[in-house]
Design an enzyme around this catalytic site. Structure first.
Site, mmCIF file in Angstrom:
data_model
loop_
_atom_site.group_PDB
_atom_site.id
_atom_site.type_symbol
_atom_site.label_atom_id
_atom_site.label_comp_id
_atom_site.label_asym_id
_atom_site.label_seq_id
_atom_site.Cartn_x
_atom_site.Cartn_y
_atom_site.Cartn_z
ATOM 1 N N LYS A 144 0.959 -0.921 0.468
ATOM 2 C CA LYS A 144 0.086 -0.008 0.260
ATOM 3 C C LYS A 144 0.924 1.538 -0.163
ATOM 4 O O LYS A 144 0.346 2.145 0.225
ATOM 5 C CB LYS A 144 -0.811 0.384 1.014
ATOM 6 C CG LYS A 144 -2.187 -0.913 1.201
ATOM 7 C CD LYS A 144 -2.328 -1.040 2.448
ATOM 8 C CE LYS A 144 -4.491 -1.614 1.633
ATOM 9 N NZ LYS A 144 -5.345 -0.583 2.684
ATOM 10 N N LYS A 198 2.906 2.316 2.132
ATOM 11 C CA LYS A 198 3.500 2.540 3.253
ATOM 12 C C LYS A 198 3.562 1.924 4.486
ATOM 13 O O LYS A 198 4.084 0.970 4.281
ATOM 14 C CB LYS A 198 2.166 3.590 3.789
ATOM 15 C CG LYS A 198 0.876 2.425 3.969
ATOM 16 C CD LYS A 198 -0.878 2.953 3.945
ATOM 17 C CE LYS A 198 -1.014 3.914 3.096
ATOM 18 N NZ LYS A 198 -2.944 3.705 3.056
#
Length: 145
Positions: free
Chosen positions: A47, A49
């Site tokens: 993602k 992140k």
């Protein structure tokens, strides 16, 4: 009588919020036994992140949700491998993934082994991304002071 015997779903479950709870509740309403895969920290990078809440803590949080019967680590994105390790008859996923190339292919792959893919309504107005953005705004305001 519930429609399915064993259900499976996965997620990062970082900064656990009402959208996560809604998904787990709706999944459990349709199966007798719900297995939840919690994404390991190293895999969260898909993602783009980093998890704010460490993996072990996210596992503990999810394990305490009354709708969840079993929590397992999600070590990779291979859903068929998850099926082989924890056989299930339905996989629950948020409706925001419906119609994507990846999930269209997974629908076909799982249909071959008799597993349904069931899309659950995405809870609008809340997400870990929105929470992350709010935290960044708050932190940047405090830095300016």
């Amino acid at each position: 009588m519930k429609k399915y015997k064993i259900g499976y779903t996965t997620g990062v479950y970082d900064m656990f919020h009402i959208g996560h709870l809604n998904l787990l509740k709706k999944a459990k309403e349709q199966c007798e036994y719900l297995i939840v895969g919690v994404t390991i920290d190293e895999l969260v990078s898909y993602k783009n992140k980093e998890a704010i809440i460490p993996f072990e803590e996210r596992m503990e949080i999810v394990s305490q949700i009354s709708y969840v019967d079993q929590v397992v680590p999600q070590k990779n994105m291979n859903k068929m491998e998850a099926y082989e390790a924890h056989p299930f008859d339905v996989m629950f996923v948020g409706s925001d993934w419906q119609g994507s190339d990846t999930w269209n292919q997974l629908e076909q792959t799982f249909a071959e082994v008799g597993v349904d893919i069931h899309y659950l309504p995405y809870t609008s107005g809340t997400s870990s991304t929105a929470l992350r953005s709010a935290l960044q705004r708050i932190n940047s305001k405090e830095t300016v002071k």
